[in-house]
Design an enzyme around this catalytic site. Sequence first.
Site, PDB file in Angstrom:
ATOM      1  N   HIS A 184       0.746  -1.084  -0.068  1.00 26.50           N
ATOM      2  CA  HIS A 184       0.003   0.041  -0.070  1.00 26.50           C
ATOM      3  C   HIS A 184       0.817   1.256   0.114  1.00 26.50           C
ATOM      4  O   HIS A 184       0.625   2.163  -0.718  1.00 26.50           O
ATOM      5  CB  HIS A 184      -0.828  -0.104   1.090  1.00 26.50           C
ATOM      6  N   GLU A 185       1.945   1.307   0.888  1.00 28.28           N
ATOM      7  CA  GLU A 185       2.628   2.562   0.961  1.00 28.28           C
ATOM      8  C   GLU A 185       3.569   2.775  -0.166  1.00 28.28           C
ATOM      9  O   GLU A 185       3.883   3.879  -0.622  1.00 28.28           O
ATOM     10  CB  GLU A 185       3.650   2.288   2.487  1.00 28.28           C
TER      11      GLU A 185
HETATM   12 ZN    ZN Z   1      -2.614   5.198   1.728  1.00 29.20          ZN
END
Ligand code: ZN
Length: 231
Positions: A184-185
């Site tokens: 996600h990051e």
């Molecule tokens: Zn995010």
Amino acid sequence: MKHRLIPFILLLSLLAACGGPRRLQGPFEVWERTVITMSDSVMYVGVVTDFQDSLELRAACRDLSDEELRSDLYGMLASKMLATVRSPQQGGVGIAAPQVGILRRIAAIQRLDREGEPFVVYPNLRVLEHLGDTVRGPEGCLSIPGRRGIVPRSEGVIISWTDPQTLQTVTEEVHGFTAIIFQHETDHLDGILYTDRADTVFANPAWEAERAPYAAQGAYDKPRWRRGPEY
Ligand code: ZN
């Protein structure tokens, strides 16, 4: 009248030639220094509903140089990103630099796979390889408040980053939910949001209710100095 301005123009050109480029040679650019130093310890987190923030959230981020990693400014940015993601009004498990207006490859990630579940800051972070099966699970994002989505991700990843002390590149294999956070990051660092990959995105009223008291205190208001002339 015009010729009387020439000495002033020459003087201004000379000042620009001396002062301008030198300021840009140091670690971080002028605007980045402004964001890092002017921000409170809990930084403003950009949201997709703000035009300027949405452009930052879609930008590809640059690596940090060794000089930048050794600088006090990097230390200040890392500690402010940690304070932001751990703050009660945000309460995330990860945050990426473009979310706080810095277009660099830096993310703070909670290592749920380690004892004490510490947050760690990773400069020049990349996913080198995806491992294992595709798994689907719920995700939210501090930049997309009030929403959640079901997102397909790899069960594991091999990541790389630069150790800020030794300046050496480090690689590690990560599995489980921590591997999802890394995906996600690192997506954020490439201008990708979870909604781009989600099977479904839905409203999350519980989260909105959690944020409401902080919103009433102005905890999510964009600072005046971050706003461009279009506001
Ligand atoms: Zn995010």
